[in-house]
Write an enzyme that holds these catalytic residues in place. Structure first.
Site, PDB file in Angstrom:
ATOM      1  N   ASP A  79      -0.243  -0.785  -7.567  1.00  0.00           N
ATOM      2  CA  ASP A  79      -0.119   0.141  -8.594  1.00  0.00           C
ATOM      3  C   ASP A  79       0.837   0.081  -9.679  1.00  0.00           C
ATOM      4  O   ASP A  79       0.601   0.854 -10.589  1.00  0.00           O
ATOM      5  CB  ASP A  79      -0.365   1.790  -8.369  1.00  0.00           C
ATOM      6  CG  ASP A  79       0.729   2.274  -7.389  1.00  0.00           C
ATOM      7  OD1 ASP A  79       1.261   1.502  -6.488  1.00  0.00           O
ATOM      8  OD2 ASP A  79       1.363   3.168  -7.863  1.00  0.00           O
ATOM      9  N   HIS A  80       1.902  -0.886  -9.353  1.00  0.00           N
ATOM     10  CA  HIS A  80       2.908  -1.118 -10.195  1.00  0.00           C
ATOM     11  C   HIS A  80       2.655  -1.563 -11.585  1.00  0.00           C
ATOM     12  O   HIS A  80       3.503  -1.757 -12.446  1.00  0.00           O
ATOM     13  CB  HIS A  80       3.803  -2.090  -9.553  1.00  0.00           C
ATOM     14  CG  HIS A  80       4.385  -1.364  -8.255  1.00  0.00           C
ATOM     15  ND1 HIS A  80       3.516  -1.464  -7.152  1.00  0.00           N
ATOM     16  CD2 HIS A  80       5.549  -1.058  -7.519  1.00  0.00           C
ATOM     17  CE1 HIS A  80       4.158  -1.124  -6.045  1.00  0.00           C
ATOM     18  NE2 HIS A  80       5.335  -0.761  -6.094  1.00  0.00           N
ATOM     19  N   GLY A  81       1.558  -2.048 -11.943  1.00  0.00           N
ATOM     20  CA  GLY A  81       0.899  -2.470 -13.315  1.00  0.00           C
ATOM     21  C   GLY A  81       1.186  -1.378 -14.270  1.00  0.00           C
ATOM     22  O   GLY A  81       1.696  -1.445 -15.453  1.00  0.00           O
ATOM     23  N   ILE A  82       0.853  -0.067 -13.779  1.00  0.00           N
ATOM     24  CA  ILE A  82       0.845   1.166 -14.927  1.00  0.00           C
ATOM     25  C   ILE A  82       2.401   1.392 -14.741  1.00  0.00           C
ATOM     26  O   ILE A  82       3.031   2.017 -15.899  1.00  0.00           O
ATOM     27  CB  ILE A  82       0.082   2.222 -14.435  1.00  0.00           C
ATOM     28  CG1 ILE A  82       0.011   3.038 -15.365  1.00  0.00           C
ATOM     29  CG2 ILE A  82       0.603   2.841 -13.058  1.00  0.00           C
ATOM     30  CD1 ILE A  82      -1.104   4.299 -15.270  1.00  0.00           C
ATOM     31  N   THR A  83       3.174   1.259 -13.764  1.00  0.00           N
ATOM     32  CA  THR A  83       4.725   1.905 -13.702  1.00  0.00           C
ATOM     33  C   THR A  83       5.600   0.417 -14.316  1.00  0.00           C
ATOM     34  O   THR A  83       6.317   1.090 -15.244  1.00  0.00           O
ATOM     35  CB  THR A  83       5.089   2.008 -12.423  1.00  0.00           C
ATOM     36  OG1 THR A  83       4.128   2.805 -11.790  1.00  0.00           O
ATOM     37  CG2 THR A  83       6.536   2.637 -12.209  1.00  0.00           C
ATOM     38  N   TYR A 134       7.941  11.874  -1.803  1.00  0.00           N
ATOM     39  CA  TYR A 134       9.507  11.348  -1.778  1.00  0.00           C
ATOM     40  C   TYR A 134      10.341  12.573  -2.036  1.00  0.00           C
ATOM     41  O   TYR A 134      10.008  13.530  -2.676  1.00  0.00           O
ATOM     42  CB  TYR A 134       9.610  10.494  -3.326  1.00  0.00           C
ATOM     43  CG  TYR A 134       8.938   9.091  -2.897  1.00  0.00           C
ATOM     44  CD1 TYR A 134       9.488   8.030  -2.120  1.00  0.00           C
ATOM     45  CD2 TYR A 134       7.449   8.935  -3.490  1.00  0.00           C
ATOM     46  CE1 TYR A 134       8.845   6.845  -2.087  1.00  0.00           C
ATOM     47  CE2 TYR A 134       6.917   7.901  -3.024  1.00  0.00           C
ATOM     48  CZ  TYR A 134       7.534   6.734  -2.322  1.00  0.00           C
ATOM     49  OH  TYR A 134       6.984   5.216  -2.114  1.00  0.00           O
ATOM     50  N   ARG A 143      12.970  13.577  -4.332  1.00  0.00           N
ATOM     51  CA  ARG A 143      13.754  12.923  -5.483  1.00  0.00           C
ATOM     52  C   ARG A 143      14.081  14.166  -6.403  1.00  0.00           C
ATOM     53  O   ARG A 143      12.958  15.250  -6.613  1.00  0.00           O
ATOM     54  CB  ARG A 143      12.940  11.923  -6.180  1.00  0.00           C
ATOM     55  CG  ARG A 143      12.455  10.903  -5.560  1.00  0.00           C
ATOM     56  CD  ARG A 143      11.825   9.874  -6.147  1.00  0.00           C
ATOM     57  NE  ARG A 143      11.616   8.335  -5.453  1.00  0.00           N
ATOM     58  CZ  ARG A 143      10.744   7.388  -5.773  1.00  0.00           C
ATOM     59  NH1 ARG A 143       9.734   7.818  -6.653  1.00  0.00           N
ATOM     60  NH2 ARG A 143      10.789   6.493  -5.138  1.00  0.00           N
ATOM     61  N   LYS A 175       3.202   9.056   3.011  1.00  0.00           N
ATOM     62  CA  LYS A 175       4.194   8.027   2.957  1.00  0.00           C
ATOM     63  C   LYS A 175       5.505   8.722   2.478  1.00  0.00           C
ATOM     64  O   LYS A 175       5.472   9.500   1.540  1.00  0.00           O
ATOM     65  CB  LYS A 175       3.689   7.011   1.811  1.00  0.00           C
ATOM     66  CG  LYS A 175       4.570   6.016   1.279  1.00  0.00           C
ATOM     67  CD  LYS A 175       4.068   5.013   0.040  1.00  0.00           C
ATOM     68  CE  LYS A 175       5.163   3.980  -0.390  1.00  0.00           C
ATOM     69  NZ  LYS A 175       4.202   2.867  -1.482  1.00  0.00           N
ATOM     70  N   GLY A 224       5.129  -2.284  -1.355  1.00  0.00           N
ATOM     71  CA  GLY A 224       4.793  -2.983  -2.476  1.00  0.00           C
ATOM     72  C   GLY A 224       5.415  -4.226  -2.672  1.00  0.00           C
ATOM     73  O   GLY A 224       5.061  -5.333  -2.471  1.00  0.00           O
ATOM     74  N   ARG A 225       6.647  -4.100  -3.575  1.00  0.00           N
ATOM     75  CA  ARG A 225       7.282  -5.173  -3.974  1.00  0.00           C
ATOM     76  C   ARG A 225       7.746  -6.214  -3.213  1.00  0.00           C
ATOM     77  O   ARG A 225       7.844  -7.324  -3.343  1.00  0.00           O
ATOM     78  CB  ARG A 225       8.267  -4.724  -4.881  1.00  0.00           C
ATOM     79  CG  ARG A 225       7.992  -3.959  -6.325  1.00  0.00           C
ATOM     80  CD  ARG A 225       9.027  -3.582  -7.083  1.00  0.00           C
ATOM     81  NE  ARG A 225       9.355  -2.181  -6.476  1.00  0.00           N
ATOM     82  CZ  ARG A 225      10.437  -1.617  -6.674  1.00  0.00           C
ATOM     83  NH1 ARG A 225      11.338  -1.948  -7.483  1.00  0.00           N
ATOM     84  NH2 ARG A 225      10.912  -0.397  -6.186  1.00  0.00           N
TER      85      ARG A 225
END
Length: 264
Positions: A24-28, A143, A145, A173, A225-226
């Protein structure tokens, strides 16, 4: 747990173990390496043993047809790295829209301890309530944060995963605390299956050793992901991670089984 949720959890896992590849990193972050040719990346990671892939709803048509029978999760909130505050995740999809996109589950990101925690608590509670009515599992990305919080502290991570359970999630997660001994507290903080995030891309050995440590502490798998989709060979690194998650290999054997170099 309803029969529908149980059946769909089986679609995104293998024998209660989870290897999820979020993309989903395309939006981020935009169309970063590994996401431009999304179809090929989905095919590679699922050929390598991923149980499920995860994206935003708008690229569902690029996922289907390339999953090799693996499951599909739709992420329902997001933010960008170029916006005013990346921690301010906003809703991007409803449960109904995710179902129409062919999702086996939905996921929601909450930053526990951030200035946006109150709104995100309400939104996650609403998402789990709606999803339960449709028999759809919820993966909570919980998370630690916020101001004054160290995101790898076991106590903070334990609080985050317990919050996810209290709000009705089915899988959670979170970040990794850095070693198996400290991560045992995190795993003991909830009865939910815990999957760890991969974070920034490291070496192959660092990635697989982290997975081994999490599994030794009681985790149920990974949502990476990455570290996977930006690898030179997404299929090979997925095979290595799968060897740990699904076959209980040690890190060195997992790398060797996947044909990856074991660093000295």
């Amino acid at each position: 747990m309803s029969a529908g949720i149980s059946a769909r959890l089986d679609r995104i896992s293998t024998g209660g173990r989870y290897l999820i590849v979020p993309m989903d990193h395309g939006i981020t972050m935009g169309a970063v390496t590994g996401l431009k040719e999304l179809e090929a990346t989905v095919d590679g990671v699922t050929s390598g043993g991923a149980d499920a892939v995860l994206t935003q709803k708008g690229v569902a048509d690029r996922v289907h047809g390339n999953t090799n029978g693996s499951g599909y999760i739709v992420h329902v909130n997001g933010s960008t790295t170029i916006g005013p505050d990346e921690n301010d995740k906003r809703l991007t999809c409803t449960v109904e829209e995710a179902i129409r996109a062919g999702a086996d589950a939905v996921s929601f990101h909450i930053n526990v301890g951030s200035n946006y925690e109150p709104d995100q608590i309400e939104e996650l509670a609403e998402i789990t309530g709606k999803a339960e009515r449709f028999g759809i599992p919820v993966l909570a990305m919980a998370y630690a944060r916020g101001p004054g919080i160290q995101g790898d502290e076991p106590e903070a991570l334990g609080h985050a995963v317990r919050l996810a359970e209290e709000l009705g999630a089915d899988v959670v997660k979170t970040g990794y605390s850095g070693d198996a001994d400290s991560f045992e507290h995190v795993c003991a903080s909830t009865s939910l299956p815990i999957v760890i995030a991969g974070g920034s891309k490291g070496t192959d050995a660092e990635t697989v050793e982290m997975v081994r440590g999490a599994m030794d502490a009681g985790a149920a798998g990974v949502s990476m992901g990455r570290s996977i989709f930006q690898h030179d060979s997404p299929e090979a690194i997925t095979r290595a991670v799968s060897a740990v998650v699904h076959d209980d290999h040690d890190a060195e054997d997992a790398l060797s089984a996947a044909g990856l170099t074991v660093e000295a």
